[in-house]
Motif scaffolding. Structure first.
Motif, PDB file in Angstrom:
ATOM      1  N   ARG B 182      19.582  24.948   9.114  1.00 21.05           N
ATOM      2  CA  ARG B 182      20.442  25.399  10.196  1.00 21.05           C
ATOM      3  C   ARG B 182      21.616  24.441  10.398  1.00 21.05           C
ATOM      4  O   ARG B 182      22.776  24.858  10.530  1.00 21.05           O
ATOM      5  CB  ARG B 182      19.566  25.475  11.471  1.00 21.05           C
ATOM      6  CG  ARG B 182      20.259  25.808  12.736  1.00 21.05           C
ATOM      7  CD  ARG B 182      20.584  27.261  12.814  1.00 21.05           C
ATOM      8  NE  ARG B 182      21.899  27.406  13.400  1.00 21.05           N
ATOM      9  CZ  ARG B 182      22.284  28.435  14.147  1.00 21.05           C
ATOM     10  NH1 ARG B 182      21.472  29.438  14.346  1.00 21.05           N
ATOM     11  NH2 ARG B 182      23.474  28.460  14.665  1.00 21.05           N
ATOM     12  N   ASP B 186      25.684  24.965   9.776  1.00 19.43           N
ATOM     13  CA  ASP B 186      26.653  24.638  10.796  1.00 19.43           C
ATOM     14  C   ASP B 186      27.777  23.783  10.242  1.00 19.43           C
ATOM     15  O   ASP B 186      28.960  24.011  10.513  1.00 19.43           O
ATOM     16  CB  ASP B 186      25.922  23.879  11.905  1.00 19.43           C
ATOM     17  CG  ASP B 186      26.450  24.253  13.265  1.00 19.43           C
ATOM     18  OD1 ASP B 186      26.234  25.429  13.660  1.00 19.43           O
ATOM     19  OD2 ASP B 186      27.105  23.394  13.888  1.00 19.43           O
ATOM     20  N   ALA B 189      30.050  25.777   7.974  1.00 21.04           N
ATOM     21  CA  ALA B 189      30.928  26.624   8.780  1.00 21.04           C
ATOM     22  C   ALA B 189      32.112  25.811   9.289  1.00 21.04           C
ATOM     23  O   ALA B 189      33.257  26.268   9.276  1.00 21.04           O
ATOM     24  CB  ALA B 189      30.149  27.223   9.945  1.00 21.04           C
ATOM     25  N   SER B 245      35.381  33.768  14.084  1.00 19.25           N
ATOM     26  CA  SER B 245      34.834  32.727  14.960  1.00 19.25           C
ATOM     27  C   SER B 245      33.740  31.968  14.218  1.00 19.25           C
ATOM     28  O   SER B 245      33.226  32.433  13.193  1.00 19.25           O
ATOM     29  CB  SER B 245      34.273  33.366  16.234  1.00 19.25           C
ATOM     30  OG  SER B 245      33.097  34.076  15.906  1.00 19.25           O
ATOM     31  N   LYS B 246      33.414  30.836  14.756  1.00 22.19           N
ATOM     32  CA  LYS B 246      32.374  30.032  14.095  1.00 22.19           C
ATOM     33  C   LYS B 246      31.056  30.798  14.057  1.00 22.19           C
ATOM     34  O   LYS B 246      30.347  30.790  13.054  1.00 22.19           O
ATOM     35  CB  LYS B 246      32.194  28.699  14.824  1.00 22.19           C
ATOM     36  CG  LYS B 246      31.230  27.780  14.075  1.00 22.19           C
ATOM     37  CD  LYS B 246      31.197  26.398  14.655  1.00 22.19           C
ATOM     38  CE  LYS B 246      30.030  25.617  14.052  1.00 22.19           C
ATOM     39  NZ  LYS B 246      29.805  24.360  14.761  1.00 22.19           N
ATOM     40  N   ARG B 247      30.746  31.450  15.112  1.00 27.15           N
ATOM     41  CA  ARG B 247      29.535  32.277  15.164  1.00 27.15           C
ATOM     42  C   ARG B 247      29.491  33.276  14.021  1.00 27.15           C
ATOM     43  O   ARG B 247      28.478  33.424  13.334  1.00 27.15           O
ATOM     44  CB  ARG B 247      29.533  33.072  16.465  1.00 27.15           C
ATOM     45  CG  ARG B 247      28.552  32.627  17.501  1.00 27.15           C
ATOM     46  CD  ARG B 247      28.729  33.546  18.692  1.00 27.15           C
ATOM     47  NE  ARG B 247      28.053  34.818  18.406  1.00 27.15           N
ATOM     48  CZ  ARG B 247      27.012  35.242  19.107  1.00 27.15           C
ATOM     49  NH1 ARG B 247      26.589  34.523  20.120  1.00 27.15           N
ATOM     50  NH2 ARG B 247      26.422  36.377  18.804  1.00 27.15           N
ATOM     51  N   ASP B 248      30.619  33.959  13.811  1.00 20.93           N
ATOM     52  CA  ASP B 248      30.703  34.973  12.750  1.00 20.93           C
ATOM     53  C   ASP B 248      30.464  34.323  11.398  1.00 20.93           C
ATOM     54  O   ASP B 248      29.759  34.858  10.543  1.00 20.93           O
ATOM     55  CB  ASP B 248      32.089  35.639  12.734  1.00 20.93           C
ATOM     56  CG  ASP B 248      32.340  36.437  14.009  1.00 20.93           C
ATOM     57  OD1 ASP B 248      31.359  36.965  14.566  1.00 20.93           O
ATOM     58  OD2 ASP B 248      33.513  36.520  14.424  1.00 20.93           O
ATOM     59  N   VAL B 250      28.949  31.413  10.720  1.00 21.00           N
ATOM     60  CA  VAL B 250      27.549  30.975  10.612  1.00 21.00           C
ATOM     61  C   VAL B 250      26.652  32.164  10.261  1.00 21.00           C
ATOM     62  O   VAL B 250      25.795  32.089   9.382  1.00 21.00           O
ATOM     63  CB  VAL B 250      27.094  30.301  11.924  1.00 21.00           C
ATOM     64  CG1 VAL B 250      25.573  30.135  11.954  1.00 21.00           C
ATOM     65  CG2 VAL B 250      27.781  28.949  12.095  1.00 21.00           C
ATOM     66  N   ALA B 251      26.909  33.287  10.926  1.00 15.62           N
ATOM     67  CA  ALA B 251      26.083  34.473  10.666  1.00 15.62           C
ATOM     68  C   ALA B 251      26.221  34.935   9.231  1.00 15.62           C
ATOM     69  O   ALA B 251      25.240  35.316   8.581  1.00 15.62           O
ATOM     70  CB  ALA B 251      26.498  35.603  11.619  1.00 15.62           C
ATOM     71  N   SER B 254      24.299  32.518   6.935  1.00 19.06           N
ATOM     72  CA  SER B 254      22.854  32.617   7.106  1.00 19.06           C
ATOM     73  C   SER B 254      22.313  33.894   6.487  1.00 19.06           C
ATOM     74  O   SER B 254      21.358  33.875   5.708  1.00 19.06           O
ATOM     75  CB  SER B 254      22.487  32.619   8.585  1.00 19.06           C
ATOM     76  OG  SER B 254      23.045  31.501   9.198  1.00 19.06           O
TER      77      SER B 254
END
Ligand code: SF4
Ligand code: SF4
Lengths: 502, 287
Positions: B182, B186, B189, B245-248, B250-251, B254
């Motif tokens: 994880r 991060d 990303a 976005s960072k979330r996008d 990372v997703a 993953s």
């Protein structure tokens, strides 16, 4: 038609055709046998008739050199290619308002002329009148004048009858065919379509419209005649709104003519009750009954009565173009006077020149002028080269990989001429805006060269880009200009450049 | 019932016997021909009703059906376009573009075909949508924006498993399959964000660079320039298929998503594929 009361005359003493009880719901037409007439008005009518017919039949044959691949017809409504050609003018479908404007002009001109001179249109230039007149001429020529025709119709159905009738109808059909043919020529190249019609090679549409117009010419001018004016045409129903007591209309000067009777009787007026005016009337009415819906104002009764008056050695003008105002002025001046020269003099002296300048004529003339000016202005300012730009709505803008913003536009060059030289497209926009046109060449300065299609629309996709890092507003005005080879702007149009909401 | 039929003194015509506030109605008979015209219209109407389907259940003697008329019209239109379609089928997209007449026809037809087949995913103007529907109006081409590349994509599709030549790119599921932890994801990303100067944690980005160099470079390139051979998108630009976005990001590392586009070869006429190629190429200017 006017505030003046119509002369009261007893029509009631005419016998009813059928008793009231069994009056039919539907009446058969009483055939009208107009008599031949000579005179000033008739001569004018002949001249107008010849001019109108000549115009109608000849115009499609006028040629106009337009160059390659375009019909060389001076006046042509080219439905298939959606163009109207009128001598040096070429109209596109979006300019059809010129046609509407011409119709509006025609309407106002009609109002103006009607308010001044009454039913000049109906009596002299209306196609129904012109063609009916022509058909009557043929009828008279083959079957003889009024009495001969009446005798023919009442007489035996012998060889003479059938020869004359079939000959008449034969000539009518020929005229009708020429009329239908000429109509088709306004929509097709005249020499070609004539050859095609004659050789059986024309299209179904051409034959359909040819037959339609030929058929209706025959029907309306040969058979329906005055019934078109009295039953079908809406114009007589509302033209009363244009006329007033100062308009020149065909009138019977009843103050002078009444009481009608024998020429030698001293107690009678000038009308000798000879029915000459009635017999020449193409709509079959008696003008001595006053103003009537059926009267088309052709003035033939004027000629007829004038020749009677001439023979009797009396002043002409018992039936005349006269205003209702003068008519009642004369009537008032001669009220109670005995028939004779004194009455005639007093009646004529009471007349005034018709008032041509009146609120309504000023109004009509004003409207006519206004519409003419607008039309002329629109015509002179009409561009033969237009550029239109449509910005893409979906997507409003595109983000590029470098973070820049791009808008796409569709540029259309509408070229109403035969000129084909390409035009350079330039973008007028803030610093940094760049323009790319797909699949075109560039001129020496690197400006994209857009071809214009001769007499057509050329369409291009234009991409305008602002590089990444440059800030753009949500909406930035931009202008596209088309430059000719000499660098002069020949057309331009503005649009906006859309960016993201800040 | 009319009561007082009398003769009007001015016109000599009978009245109908109707009277309204002193106004009396003249009984003027209609002309005969008028009546006959009326009869003719009725007769025409009857004949019309017999010939054409006019009543529920009545098909008419002519057998005329609106649907068949439309079918015939469509067939006529197709026949009219047939020579053009034949030319479009034979030509390469480059040849189509070189011929103004063919090009105009292809773009007009392509617009319609696009609206029917492509717009549901790629948007009416090819603008795409974040979440796996690439914009066709920008300058970023995952599989290439040349005429040939576009044509290939349309023909064979992407991950459609319908053709051996399909576009196929598979990104490993670094998180779901436990390839990276994880924390590592991060860091990567952050590094990806740094490729477009958007990293917020420089230390993490530096750590991520090392992992990137190991795991991602093969496909996405040294500086995130992507690789069209394998359909690896460019990371060092502003166009983000699945969000920026960072979330996008990372997703995506993953548990990557991968869009599917059908192969249109076999579903659409080759001429229409060519039209679409030219049209799509025109949207953003292609390459
Ligand atoms: S009344 Fe006189 S002007 Fe009127 S239609 Fe008859 S002939 Fe013509
Ligand atoms: S032509 Fe003249 S004189 Fe003869 S009936 Fe008519 S108005 Fe009277």
């Amino acid at each position: 038609m006017s505030t003046i009361e119509a002369p009261q005359r007893a029509k009631a003493d005419r016998p009813a055709v059928t008793p009231a009880a069994d009056q039919p719901l539907y009446a058969s037409r009483t055939k009208v046998y107009p008599k031949r007439v000579f005179g000033k008005v008739r001569s004018v009518k002949w001249a107008v008739l010849i001019a109108c017919l000549a115009l109608y039949y000849v115009v499609p044959w006028l040629r106009w050199d337009r160059g390659e691949g375009v019909p060389d017809q001076a006046v042509l409504v080219d439905i298939f290619n959606a163009r109207i050609f009128f001598f040096w003018v070429e109209l596109w479908p979006q300019e059809i308002y010129f046609l509407a404007g011409a119709l509006i002009l025609g309407a106002f001109a009609l109002f103006a002329v009607s308010s001044l001179f009454g039913r000049l249109w109906c009596g002299f230039t209306c196609p129904q009148t012109v063609w009916t007149d022509l058909f009557m001429f043929v009828e008279r020529w083959i079957q003889g004048d009024r009495n001969a025709r009446m005798k023919l119709d009442q007489g035996p159905r012998d060889a003479n009858y059938w020869t004359r009738k079939s000959l008449t109808h034969g000539v009518w059909v020929l005229i009708a065919a020429a009329t239908g043919g000429a109509w088709v020529m306004y929509f097709n190249d005249a020499p070609t379509v004539t050859r095609e019609i004659l050789t059986g090679a024309a299209s179904t549409q051409v034959y359909f419209f040819f037959a339609l117009f030929a058929g209706f010419t025959y029907l309306l001018a040969g058979w329906a005649r005055e019934q078109v004016c009295t039953y079908m045409c809406p114009w007589p129903r509302f033209q009363a709104a244009m006329l007033d007591e100062n308009s020149l209309v065909v009138t019977y000067r009843d103050w002078r003519g009444e009481p009608r009777g024998k020429p030698r009787d001293d107690a009678t007026g000038d009308c000798v009750d000879c029915f000459a005016c009635v017999h020449v009337c193409p709509t079959g009415i008696d003008i001595r009954d006053g103003q009537q819906l059926e009267c088309i104002g052709c003035g033939l009764c004027v000629d007829a009565c004038d020749s009677v008056m001439g023979k009797l050695g009396r002043p002409k003008g018992l039936v005349a173009f006269e205003t209702l105002k003068n008519l009642s002025a004369s009537a008032a001046a001669t009220a109670g006077m005995a028939p004779g020269a004194a009455r005639q003099k007093a009646g004529m002296a009471a007349r005034h020149l018709p008032r041509f300048i009146r609120p309504r004529t000023i109004l009509y003339a004003g409207a006519l002028t206004a519409v003419s000016v607008v039309m002329l202005g629109a015509f002179l300012l009409r561009s033969t080269l237009d550029v239109t730009v449509i910005r893409d709505r979906a997507p409003l803008f595109v983000r590029l990989s470098d973070g820049g913003i791009r808008n796409a536009y569709t540029v259309k060059i509408v070229n109403k001429t035969r000129e084909e030289a390409p035009l350079a497209l330039v973008l007028q926009a803030p610093q940094g805006f760049r323009m790319v046109v797909q699949d075109v060449e560039a001129d020496a300065q690197g400006r994209p060269l857009l071809a214009r299609r001769a007499d057509g629309i050329a369409q291009y996709r234009v991409l305008v880009t602002v590089p990444g890092g440059q800030r753009v507003a949500e909406s930035t005005p931009v202008t596209f200009r088309l430059l000719d080879a000499g660098g002069r702007a020949v057309a331009s149009t503005s649009s906006t450049f859309a960016g993201p909401r800040p | 019932m009319p009561t007082k039929i009398e003769k009007d003194s001015l016109t000599g015509t009978d009245t109908t016997g109707h009277e309204w506030d002193g106004l009396r109605e003249l009984n003027t008979p209609l002309p005969k021909w008028w009546l006959y015209t009326f009869y003719a219209c009725i007769a025409f109407g009857v004949v019309w009703m017999v010939i054409y389907p006019s009543l529920p259940g009545w098909k008419g003697t002519s057998g005329w059906v609106a649907r068949e008329a439309v079918v015939a019209d469509v067939a006529a239109a197709q026949a009219r376009n047939a020579p053009m379609m034949a030319r479009l089928r034979e030509a390469t997209p480059a040849q189509i573009i070189a011929d103004p007449e063919l090009r105009a026809f292809a773009i007009a037809g392509g617009r319609g075909a696009f609206a029917n087949n492509c717009a549901s995913c790629h948007g009416a103007g090819g603008q795409g949508a974040v979440g796996g529907f690439p914009s066709l109006a920008d300058d970023d081409w995952i599989w290439g924006g040349s005429l040939e590349a576009i044509q290939h994509t349309i023909r064979h599709g992407i991950r459609a498993n319908e053709s051996d030549d399909q576009r196929q790119s598979i990104m490993p599921r670094f998180g779901a399959d436990g390839l990276l932890t994880r924390a590592q994801i991060d860091d990567v990303a952050e590094h990806v964000l740094s490729l477009t100067n958007r990293a917020t944690d420089q230390a993490a980005a530096t750590r991520g660079a090392a992992i990137y160099a190991e795991q991602c470079v093969a496909c996405h390139g040294d500086r995130g320039e992507g690789n069209r051979e394998v359909g690896a998108p460019r990371l060092a630009d502003q166009v983000w298929l699945y969000g920026s976005s960072k979330r996008d990001i990372v997703a995506m590392i993953s548990n990557p998503r991968a869009g599917v586009m059908p192969a249109w070869q076999g579903r659409l006429d080759p001429a229409i594929v060519n039209m679409l190629t030219v049209y799509v190429h025109s949207l953003g200017g292609g390459e």
